[in-house]
Design a protein around this motif. Sequence first.
Motif, PDB file in Angstrom:
ATOM      1  N   VAL A   1       3.098  18.614 -13.118  1.00 14.26           N
ATOM      2  CA  VAL A   1       4.309  19.515 -13.193  1.00 14.26           C
ATOM      3  C   VAL A   1       4.788  19.595 -14.598  1.00 14.26           C
ATOM      4  O   VAL A   1       5.056  20.771 -15.107  1.00 14.26           O
ATOM      5  N   SER A   2       4.793  18.530 -15.334  1.00  9.64           N
ATOM      6  CA  SER A   2       5.171  18.508 -16.734  1.00  9.64           C
ATOM      7  C   SER A   2       4.266  18.978 -17.634  1.00  9.64           C
ATOM      8  O   SER A   2       4.315  19.367 -18.958  1.00  9.64           O
ATOM      9  N   GLY A   3       2.840  19.177 -17.251  1.00 13.52           N
ATOM     10  CA  GLY A   3       1.859  19.632 -18.224  1.00 13.52           C
ATOM     11  C   GLY A   3       1.117  18.816 -18.700  1.00 13.52           C
ATOM     12  O   GLY A   3       0.048  19.152 -19.580  1.00 13.52           O
ATOM     13  N   ALA A   4       1.355  17.504 -18.785  1.00 13.13           N
ATOM     14  CA  ALA A   4       0.858  16.320 -19.197  1.00 13.13           C
ATOM     15  C   ALA A   4      -0.586  16.201 -18.726  1.00 13.13           C
ATOM     16  O   ALA A   4      -1.490  15.570 -19.579  1.00 13.13           O
ATOM     17  N   GLU A   5      -0.898  16.640 -17.441  1.00 10.86           N
ATOM     18  CA  GLU A   5      -2.423  16.399 -16.949  1.00 10.86           C
ATOM     19  C   GLU A   5      -2.393  17.694 -16.250  1.00 10.86           C
ATOM     20  O   GLU A   5      -1.757  18.609 -15.718  1.00 10.86           O
ATOM     21  N   ALA A   6      -3.756  18.154 -16.401  1.00 10.88           N
ATOM     22  CA  ALA A   6      -4.188  19.342 -15.770  1.00 10.88           C
ATOM     23  C   ALA A   6      -4.118  19.405 -14.345  1.00 10.88           C
ATOM     24  O   ALA A   6      -4.378  18.305 -13.546  1.00 10.88           O
ATOM     25  N   VAL A   7      -3.851  20.510 -13.659  1.00  8.35           N
ATOM     26  CA  VAL A   7      -3.839  20.845 -12.254  1.00  8.35           C
ATOM     27  C   VAL A   7      -5.070  21.298 -11.801  1.00  8.35           C
ATOM     28  O   VAL A   7      -5.785  22.015 -12.428  1.00  8.35           O
ATOM     29  N   SER A   8      -5.689  20.469 -10.624  1.00  5.25           N
ATOM     30  CA  SER A   8      -6.934  21.134  -9.973  1.00  5.25           C
ATOM     31  C   SER A   8      -6.993  21.010  -8.407  1.00  5.25           C
ATOM     32  O   SER A   8      -6.057  20.137  -8.074  1.00  5.25           O
TER      33      SER A   8
ATOM     34  N   ALA B   1       0.948  -1.413   0.218  1.00  2.00           N
ATOM     35  CA  ALA B   1       0.012   0.052  -0.048  1.00  2.00           C
ATOM     36  C   ALA B   1       0.772   1.326  -0.074  1.00  2.00           C
ATOM     37  O   ALA B   1       0.467   2.306  -0.754  1.00  2.00           O
ATOM     38  N   VAL B   2       1.918   1.396   0.876  1.00  3.38           N
ATOM     39  CA  VAL B   2       2.724   2.408   0.931  1.00  3.38           C
ATOM     40  C   VAL B   2       3.693   2.457  -0.518  1.00  3.38           C
ATOM     41  O   VAL B   2       3.769   3.756  -1.218  1.00  3.38           O
ATOM     42  N   TRP B   3       4.049   1.542  -0.962  1.00  2.00           N
ATOM     43  CA  TRP B   3       4.814   1.595  -2.375  1.00  2.00           C
ATOM     44  C   TRP B   3       3.763   2.043  -3.484  1.00  2.00           C
ATOM     45  O   TRP B   3       4.211   2.917  -4.259  1.00  2.00           O
ATOM     46  N   VAL B   4       2.616   1.610  -3.540  1.00  2.00           N
ATOM     47  CA  VAL B   4       1.730   1.993  -4.662  1.00  2.00           C
ATOM     48  C   VAL B   4       1.418   3.467  -4.399  1.00  2.00           C
ATOM     49  O   VAL B   4       1.105   4.238  -5.351  1.00  2.00           O
ATOM     50  N   GLY B   5       0.891   3.923  -3.093  1.00  2.00           N
ATOM     51  CA  GLY B   5       0.746   5.262  -2.965  1.00  2.00           C
ATOM     52  C   GLY B   5       1.804   6.121  -3.162  1.00  2.00           C
ATOM     53  O   GLY B   5       1.314   7.413  -3.824  1.00  2.00           O
ATOM     54  N   ILE B   6       3.016   5.863  -2.731  1.00  2.00           N
ATOM     55  CA  ILE B   6       4.023   6.951  -3.004  1.00  2.00           C
ATOM     56  C   ILE B   6       4.194   6.922  -4.774  1.00  2.00           C
ATOM     57  O   ILE B   6       4.253   8.165  -5.286  1.00  2.00           O
ATOM     58  N   GLY B   7       4.201   5.656  -5.360  1.00  2.00           N
ATOM     59  CA  GLY B   7       4.233   5.830  -6.728  1.00  2.00           C
ATOM     60  C   GLY B   7       3.036   6.518  -7.480  1.00  2.00           C
ATOM     61  O   GLY B   7       3.279   7.278  -8.419  1.00  2.00           O
ATOM     62  N   ALA B   8       1.917   6.394  -7.041  1.00  2.00           N
ATOM     63  CA  ALA B   8       0.757   6.887  -7.721  1.00  2.00           C
ATOM     64  C   ALA B   8       0.887   8.325  -7.485  1.00  2.00           C
ATOM     65  O   ALA B   8       0.522   9.326  -8.468  1.00  2.00           O
ATOM     66  N   ALA B   9       1.037   8.753  -6.320  1.00  2.00           N
ATOM     67  CA  ALA B   9       1.174  10.365  -6.012  1.00  2.00           C
ATOM     68  C   ALA B   9       2.215  10.896  -6.805  1.00  2.00           C
ATOM     69  O   ALA B   9       1.881  12.110  -7.435  1.00  2.00           O
ATOM     70  N   LEU B  10       3.219  10.386  -6.804  1.00  2.00           N
ATOM     71  CA  LEU B  10       4.228  11.184  -7.484  1.00  2.00           C
ATOM     72  C   LEU B  10       3.976  11.109  -8.856  1.00  2.00           C
ATOM     73  O   LEU B  10       4.448  11.933  -9.666  1.00  2.00           O
ATOM     74  N   THR B  11       3.721  10.118  -9.570  1.00  2.00           N
ATOM     75  CA  THR B  11       3.247   9.765 -10.918  1.00  2.00           C
ATOM     76  C   THR B  11       2.212  10.982 -11.319  1.00  2.00           C
ATOM     77  O   THR B  11       2.579  11.681 -12.365  1.00  2.00           O
ATOM     78  N   VAL B  12       1.294  11.233 -10.561  1.00  2.00           N
ATOM     79  CA  VAL B  12       0.489  12.527 -10.900  1.00  2.00           C
ATOM     80  C   VAL B  12       1.024  13.872 -10.765  1.00  2.00           C
ATOM     81  O   VAL B  12       0.588  14.485 -11.521  1.00  2.00           O
ATOM     82  N   VAL B  13       1.744  13.832  -9.678  1.00  2.00           N
ATOM     83  CA  VAL B  13       2.396  15.186  -9.610  1.00  2.00           C
ATOM     84  C   VAL B  13       3.565  15.324 -10.718  1.00  2.00           C
ATOM     85  O   VAL B  13       3.521  16.646 -11.282  1.00  2.00           O
ATOM     86  N   VAL B  14       4.147  14.445 -11.304  1.00  2.00           N
ATOM     87  CA  VAL B  14       5.142  14.642 -12.384  1.00  2.00           C
ATOM     88  C   VAL B  14       4.486  15.130 -13.413  1.00  2.00           C
ATOM     89  O   VAL B  14       4.566  15.789 -14.387  1.00  2.00           O
ATOM     90  N   ALA B  15       3.016  14.472 -13.707  1.00  2.00           N
ATOM     91  CA  ALA B  15       2.444  14.325 -15.077  1.00  2.00           C
ATOM     92  C   ALA B  15       1.753  16.116 -14.875  1.00  2.00           C
ATOM     93  O   ALA B  15       1.883  16.863 -15.762  1.00  2.00           O
TER      94      ALA B  15
END
Length: 108
Positions: free
Chosen positions: A76-83, A60-74
């Motif tokens: 920050v890079s502009g690949a995904e909208a910020v809301s 759960a910790v591994w997935v949580g960290i990975g999921a959160a950072l993947t969305v943050v990277v997206a």
Amino acid sequence: MSWIILIVSGILEAVWATALGKSAGFTKLGPTIVFGVGLVLSMGGLALAMRDIPTGTAYAVWVGIGAALTVVVAMVSGAEAVSVVKVLLILGLVACVVGLKVVSDAGH
């Protein structure tokens, strides 16, 4: 030490997930190599951490960290909208990861 390994492995999960998206179905060599190396290191670290951390908590910790950072990277890079909602949900994921760590320490 297991928690440090687990956190680094979660970060590497975000690396390989991001690289997978950039690999264009494994047609781009650079991102494909980053994906492969990141995946092996991330899974290997998860396996090592699970020697001392219960499987459910570690995963759960591994997935949580990975999921959160993947969305943050997206975002920050502009690949995904910020809301505001996305940011709040990511903060919720982080709070859950921290909570699992606290509860895990209290159980020892």
